[in-house]
Scaffold this active site. Structure first.
Site, short mmCIF file in Angstrom:
data_model
loop_
_atom_site.label_atom_id
_atom_site.label_comp_id
_atom_site.label_asym_id
_atom_site.label_seq_id
_atom_site.Cartn_x
_atom_site.Cartn_y
_atom_site.Cartn_z
N GLU A 176 0.69 -1.45 0.13
CA GLU A 176 -0.01 0.26 -0.31
C GLU A 176 1.03 1.06 0.21
O GLU A 176 1.09 1.62 1.00
CB GLU A 176 -0.70 -0.02 1.15
CG GLU A 176 -2.43 -0.92 1.40
CD GLU A 176 -3.04 -0.94 -0.03
OE1 GLU A 176 -3.18 -0.14 -0.02
OE2 GLU A 176 -3.05 -2.27 -0.26
N GLU A 193 -6.74 4.05 7.56
CA GLU A 193 -6.36 3.60 5.93
C GLU A 193 -5.71 1.85 6.20
O GLU A 193 -6.18 1.86 4.97
CB GLU A 193 -4.48 4.31 6.13
CG GLU A 193 -3.84 3.20 4.53
CD GLU A 193 -4.33 4.57 3.47
OE1 GLU A 193 -4.84 3.08 2.20
OE2 GLU A 193 -4.85 5.42 3.34
N GLU A 202 -10.64 -1.56 0.39
CA GLU A 202 -10.35 -2.61 -0.97
C GLU A 202 -10.07 -3.92 -1.32
O GLU A 202 -10.21 -4.41 -2.81
CB GLU A 202 -8.78 -1.17 -1.62
CG GLU A 202 -10.17 -0.15 -1.26
CD GLU A 202 -8.49 1.27 -1.81
OE1 GLU A 202 -7.26 0.88 -1.69
OE2 GLU A 202 -9.29 2.27 -1.96
#
Length: 140
Positions: free
Chosen positions: A43, A84, A91
């Site tokens: 990420e 996050e 996701e």
């Protein structure tokens, strides 16, 4: 049921769910560390926010502020990282289901992104209001 007969235990919620004890704590720590390593590897947004945290957390500790204000500054930064990670989890789950565009998949990803945005806004406002005056006094 006859007296003395035991009731059958209900089936576990998941065959992969642990039952507890020190083993559970060790597994939880291992899974958490594995998740953090994956976030750093995969990420880019998390890596960027981690760099920001590596600057802001020591700055919060070094600023001449009361303990609760220092905690507020650090908590605001940590919240960005936490949100996050949750957004990245959403996701990943959506992408695991399908790469095809679906309005609900798009909505889930957009809502996760909005959560990160709000955490960043909260972090910025906290730093401006709490650290701003301390920085101004140091520079004056």
């Amino acid at each position: 049921m006859t007296e003395g007969a035991s009731r059958p235990s209900p089936p576990a919620e998941s065959p992969y769910k642990s039952v507890g004890g020190l083993g559970r704590i060790a597994n939880a720590l291992r899974y958490s560390l594995r998740g953090l390593v994956q976030a750093v590897r995969v990420e880019s947004a998390f890596r960027q926010e981690l760099i920001l945290a590596a600057v802001l957390v020591p700055a919060a500790v070094l600023l001449p502020l009361p303990a609760l204000e220092t905690v507020a500054l650090i908590a605001a930064v940590m919240l960005v990282l936490i949100v996050e990670l949750i957004n990245s989890s959403i996701e990943a789950a959506i992408d695991r289901i399908s790469f095809d565009h679906h309005r609900l998949s798009g909505r889930a990803k957009d809502l996760g992104s909005a959560a990160v945005f709000l955490a960043l806004v909260l972090c910025a406002v906290t730093w401006v209001l709490v650290a701003g005056p301390a920085l101004q006094a140091l520079l004056a």
